[in-house]
Write an enzyme that holds these catalytic residues in place. Structure first.
Site, PDB file in Angstrom:
ATOM      1  N   LEU A   1       0.832  -1.203   0.000  1.00 45.79           N
ATOM      2  CA  LEU A   1       0.000   0.000   0.000  1.00 45.79           C
ATOM      3  C   LEU A   1       0.871   1.260   0.000  1.00 45.79           C
ATOM      4  O   LEU A   1       0.352   2.362   0.106  1.00 45.79           O
ATOM      5  CB  LEU A   1      -0.935  -0.008   1.210  1.00 45.79           C
ATOM      6  CG  LEU A   1      -1.932  -1.178   1.252  1.00 45.79           C
ATOM      7  CD1 LEU A   1      -2.871  -1.056   2.431  1.00 45.79           C
ATOM      8  CD2 LEU A   1      -2.746  -1.258  -0.036  1.00 45.79           C
TER       9      LEU A   1
ATOM     10  N   THR B   1      12.183  -3.591  -0.067  1.00 52.66           N
ATOM     11  CA  THR B   1      11.449  -4.525   0.782  1.00 52.66           C
ATOM     12  C   THR B   1      11.905  -5.960   0.528  1.00 52.66           C
ATOM     13  O   THR B   1      12.914  -6.189  -0.152  1.00 52.66           O
ATOM     14  CB  THR B   1       9.913  -4.312   0.624  1.00 52.66           C
ATOM     15  OG1 THR B   1       9.249  -5.113   1.600  1.00 52.66           O
ATOM     16  CG2 THR B   1       9.401  -4.670  -0.753  1.00 52.66           C
TER      17      THR B   1
ATOM     18  N   LYS C   1      16.487  -6.325   1.717  1.00 59.15           N
ATOM     19  CA  LYS C   1      16.925  -5.312   2.698  1.00 59.15           C
ATOM     20  C   LYS C   1      18.400  -5.484   3.099  1.00 59.15           C
ATOM     21  O   LYS C   1      19.044  -4.538   3.504  1.00 59.15           O
ATOM     22  CB  LYS C   1      16.026  -5.334   3.939  1.00 59.15           C
ATOM     23  CG  LYS C   1      14.652  -4.727   3.672  1.00 59.15           C
ATOM     24  CD  LYS C   1      13.805  -4.628   4.928  1.00 59.15           C
ATOM     25  CE  LYS C   1      12.436  -4.076   4.578  1.00 59.15           C
ATOM     26  NZ  LYS C   1      11.550  -3.923   5.731  1.00 59.15           N
TER      27      LYS C   1
ATOM     28  N   ASN D   1      15.960  -0.002   4.385  1.00 60.38           N
ATOM     29  CA  ASN D   1      14.660   0.039   3.694  1.00 60.38           C
ATOM     30  C   ASN D   1      14.483   1.307   2.867  1.00 60.38           C
ATOM     31  O   ASN D   1      13.481   1.445   2.166  1.00 60.38           O
ATOM     32  CB  ASN D   1      13.494  -0.130   4.688  1.00 60.38           C
ATOM     33  CG  ASN D   1      13.181   1.162   5.420  1.00 60.38           C
ATOM     34  OD1 ASN D   1      14.064   1.965   5.685  1.00 60.38           O
ATOM     35  ND2 ASN D   1      11.917   1.361   5.737  1.00 60.38           N
TER      36      ASN D   1
ATOM     37  N   ASP E   1      12.206   1.890   9.517  1.00 60.44           N
ATOM     38  CA  ASP E   1      11.224   0.975  10.128  1.00 60.44           C
ATOM     39  C   ASP E   1      11.145   1.135  11.655  1.00 60.44           C
ATOM     40  O   ASP E   1      10.079   0.963  12.239  1.00 60.44           O
ATOM     41  CB  ASP E   1      11.578  -0.491   9.818  1.00 60.44           C
ATOM     42  CG  ASP E   1      11.198  -0.871   8.390  1.00 60.44           C
ATOM     43  OD1 ASP E   1      10.290  -0.245   7.826  1.00 60.44           O
ATOM     44  OD2 ASP E   1      11.816  -1.813   7.846  1.00 60.44           O
TER      45      ASP E   1
ATOM     46  N   GLY F   1       8.225 -14.057  16.198  1.00 61.53           N
ATOM     47  CA  GLY F   1       8.839 -14.136  14.863  1.00 61.53           C
ATOM     48  C   GLY F   1      10.288 -13.682  14.907  1.00 61.53           C
ATOM     49  O   GLY F   1      10.683 -12.900  15.788  1.00 61.53           O
ATOM     50  N   SER F   2      11.091 -14.197  13.952  1.00 61.18           N
ATOM     51  CA  SER F   2      12.529 -13.873  13.948  1.00 61.18           C
ATOM     52  C   SER F   2      12.992 -13.500  12.544  1.00 61.18           C
ATOM     53  O   SER F   2      14.104 -13.803  12.137  1.00 61.18           O
ATOM     54  CB  SER F   2      13.322 -15.074  14.476  1.00 61.18           C
ATOM     55  OG  SER F   2      12.943 -16.252  13.762  1.00 61.18           O
ATOM     56  N   GLY F   3      12.117 -12.840  11.777  1.00 58.16           N
ATOM     57  CA  GLY F   3      12.475 -12.433  10.412  1.00 58.16           C
ATOM     58  C   GLY F   3      12.990 -11.004  10.366  1.00 58.16           C
ATOM     59  O   GLY F   3      13.460 -10.457  11.371  1.00 58.16           O
TER      60      GLY F   3
ATOM     61  N   LEU G   1       1.926  -6.142  13.431  1.00 52.25           N
ATOM     62  CA  LEU G   1       2.497  -5.329  12.351  1.00 52.25           C
ATOM     63  C   LEU G   1       1.663  -5.374  11.066  1.00 52.25           C
ATOM     64  O   LEU G   1       1.804  -4.528  10.191  1.00 52.25           O
ATOM     65  CB  LEU G   1       3.922  -5.811  12.039  1.00 52.25           C
ATOM     66  CG  LEU G   1       5.068  -5.017  12.663  1.00 52.25           C
ATOM     67  CD1 LEU G   1       4.857  -4.778  14.134  1.00 52.25           C
ATOM     68  CD2 LEU G   1       6.406  -5.687  12.427  1.00 52.25           C
TER      69      LEU G   1
HETATM   70  P1  NAP Z   1       9.992 -12.343   7.168  1.00 51.24           P
HETATM   71  O1  NAP Z   1      11.366 -11.799   7.134  1.00 51.24           O
HETATM   72  O2  NAP Z   1       9.554 -13.347   6.166  1.00 51.24           O
HETATM   73  O3  NAP Z   1       9.783 -12.963   8.659  1.00 51.24           O
HETATM   74  C1  NAP Z   1       8.591 -13.608   9.056  1.00 51.24           C
HETATM   75  C2  NAP Z   1       8.800 -14.341  10.379  1.00 51.24           C
HETATM   76  O4  NAP Z   1       7.563 -14.981  10.703  1.00 51.24           O
HETATM   77  C3  NAP Z   1       9.852 -15.453  10.316  1.00 51.24           C
HETATM   78  O5  NAP Z   1      10.452 -15.573  11.588  1.00 51.24           O
HETATM   79  C4  NAP Z   1       9.004 -16.694  10.012  1.00 51.24           C
HETATM   80  O6  NAP Z   1       9.579 -17.887  10.465  1.00 51.24           O
HETATM   81  C5  NAP Z   1       7.784 -16.380  10.848  1.00 51.24           C
HETATM   82  N1  NAP Z   1       6.621 -17.135  10.374  1.00 51.24           N
HETATM   83  C6  NAP Z   1       6.155 -17.217   9.111  1.00 51.24           C
HETATM   84  N2  NAP Z   1       5.045 -17.973   9.068  1.00 51.24           N
HETATM   85  C7  NAP Z   1       4.844 -18.423  10.337  1.00 51.24           C
HETATM   86  C8  NAP Z   1       3.881 -19.272  10.933  1.00 51.24           C
HETATM   87  N3  NAP Z   1       2.890 -19.822  10.210  1.00 51.24           N
HETATM   88  N4  NAP Z   1       3.954 -19.500  12.256  1.00 51.24           N
HETATM   89  C9  NAP Z   1       4.950 -18.951  13.000  1.00 51.24           C
HETATM   90  N5  NAP Z   1       5.911 -18.138  12.493  1.00 51.24           N
HETATM   91  C10 NAP Z   1       5.850 -17.866  11.170  1.00 51.24           C
HETATM   92  O7  NAP Z   1       8.916 -11.168   7.062  1.00 51.24           O
HETATM   93  P2  NAP Z   1       9.052  -9.678   7.664  1.00 51.24           P
HETATM   94  O8  NAP Z   1       9.654  -8.775   6.682  1.00 51.24           O
HETATM   95  O9  NAP Z   1       9.661  -9.789   9.010  1.00 51.24           O
HETATM   96  O10 NAP Z   1       7.485  -9.265   7.773  1.00 51.24           O
HETATM   97  C11 NAP Z   1       6.663  -9.924   8.704  1.00 51.24           C
HETATM   98  C12 NAP Z   1       5.274  -9.287   8.747  1.00 51.24           C
HETATM   99  O11 NAP Z   1       5.349  -7.939   9.194  1.00 51.24           O
HETATM  100  C13 NAP Z   1       4.559  -9.255   7.387  1.00 51.24           C
HETATM  101  O12 NAP Z   1       3.211  -9.552   7.610  1.00 51.24           O
HETATM  102  C14 NAP Z   1       4.722  -7.808   6.948  1.00 51.24           C
HETATM  103  O13 NAP Z   1       3.662  -7.384   6.110  1.00 51.24           O
HETATM  104  C15 NAP Z   1       4.656  -7.098   8.295  1.00 51.24           C
HETATM  105  N6  NAP Z   1       5.348  -5.792   8.247  1.00 51.24           N
HETATM  106  C16 NAP Z   1       4.603  -4.668   8.437  1.00 51.24           C
HETATM  107  C17 NAP Z   1       5.231  -3.429   8.408  1.00 51.24           C
HETATM  108  C18 NAP Z   1       4.419  -2.179   8.621  1.00 51.24           C
HETATM  109  O14 NAP Z   1       4.895  -1.091   8.253  1.00 51.24           O
HETATM  110  N7  NAP Z   1       3.239  -2.255   9.198  1.00 51.24           N
HETATM  111  C19 NAP Z   1       6.635  -3.333   8.198  1.00 51.24           C
HETATM  112  C20 NAP Z   1       7.356  -4.512   8.024  1.00 51.24           C
HETATM  113  C21 NAP Z   1       6.706  -5.745   8.043  1.00 51.24           C
HETATM  114  P3  NAP Z   1      10.443 -18.837   9.467  1.00 51.24           P
HETATM  115  O15 NAP Z   1      11.809 -18.224   9.425  1.00 51.24           O
HETATM  116  O16 NAP Z   1      10.390 -20.158  10.121  1.00 51.24           O
HETATM  117  O17 NAP Z   1       9.723 -18.818   8.131  1.00 51.24           O
END
Ligand code: NAP
Length: 286
Positions: free
Chosen positions: A20, A66, A70, A91, A107, A129-131, A229
């Protein structure tokens, strides 16, 4: 009106079609009457370096970066802010006076923005979460002086990598999601932040739509603030569930806008950015 002089900002990632950012940025650019547009550009990994190098030659003034780039973008910047270096995540790129990319991270500012206006007990926090986003959230919680930051994740490797990244911060501890201690951590938490994408799907049973399933949340306390988030759907299944338990909830909309506004301010050398215009645009769109 788009003319032959119009220049642009862009979001680069893969995928970007769900983003968005174009909605909020174009609303702000129009309001500020800047002769610029904001585009979302999907880019495959094999093309990433050449695309970033080419964009600085064709009137692109700034970029948001994104998933999954990153970290990969570091090599393409001539300078990087200390906070982006610490988090190993960029970012935002800006074309500097030498026509090279300067990188930073907005961020953390975005994450902290909605927390500034509420009464917050900065004692015990949990990050799910650890991403990539978890890194900025943890730094945000450190900046807010939380005494304890528990990271709960399903993936031991990325959990270890994340805690190692903050090795000098004694208030941070990692737990895998099936650890018995998670129940008491949830019960005692002042703030829980979901950084997993669980809940973006609109259909499914509650067990699948809550991070780590319904049982994980059984000890949730109404005094806890829960911050997800995710901004679409709003509210997420997690926030609806926590709201019913009596918790204060925060979705990802304000974080998205605040990080975007900070990027736009960086690109325009400190212009005052119309947050409300961006907020109205996203609410109307969703
Ligand atoms: P990412 O790097 O892919 O990390 C996602 C994390 O969630 C990883 O630790 C992953 O574990 C874990 N995960 C995925 N599916 C899972 C499940 N079913 N059960 C438990 N853990 C799970 O993604 P990211 O960049 O951190 O983004 C994460 C979320 O934050 C997204 O929804 C994104 O849209 C949101 N976000 C929002 C903003 C905002 O401005 N509002 C900014 C950034 C991100 P694995 O390593 O095991 O896959």
């Amino acid at each position: 009106m788009i003319t032959s002089r119009t220049s642009f900002f862009a979001l680069i990632g893969n995928p970007v079609s769900h983003s968005l950012s174009p909605i909020i940025h174009n609303a702000a650019l129009q309001y500020l009457e800047l002769d610029m547009v904001y585009l979302a550009i999907p880019c495959e990994e094999k093309d990433f370096k050449s695309v970033i190098r080419s964009l600085k030659k064709i009137n692109c003034k700034g970029l948001n970066i994104t998933i999954p780039y990153k970290e990969k973008v570091f090599d393409l910047c001539s300078e990087v802010s200390p906070i982006a270096k610490k988090l190993k995540a960029i970012n935002t790129l800006k074309l500097n006076s030498h026509k090279e990319w300067s990188g930073t991270n907005t961020d953390i500012y975005g994450f902290n923005y909605p927390l500034k206006s509420i009464e917050l007990i900065t004692n015990k926090s949990i990050v799910l979460g650890s991403g990539g986003a978890a890194r900025s959230v943890i730094q945000g919680l450190i900046d807010l002086n939380f005494s304890e930051i528990a990271i709960i994740a399903r993936n031991k490797d990325s959990l270890n990598e994340l805690t190692n990244n903050f090795a000098n911060q004694r208030q941070i501890k990692g737990y895998v999601s099936n650890d018995e201690q998670t129940c008491s951590l949830i019960e005692d938490a002042d703030l829980i932040v979901n950084t997993t994408p669980v809940g973006m799907e609109k259909l499914g049973s509650l067990r699948d739509l809550l991070p780590f399933g319904t049982n994980f949340w059984k000890s949730l306390n109404p005094k806890t603030i829960v911050y997800d988030l995710i901004y679409n759907p709003s509210p997420t299944p997690l926030l609806r569930f926590c709201d019913k338990k009596g918790c204060m909830t925060i979705d990802g909309t304000k974080m998205l806008i605040a990080q975007g506004a900070k990027s736009l301010s960086f690109w325009t050398d400190g212009l005052e950015i119309p947050f409300e215009i961006m907020y109205d645009a996203i609410k109307k769109y969703i």
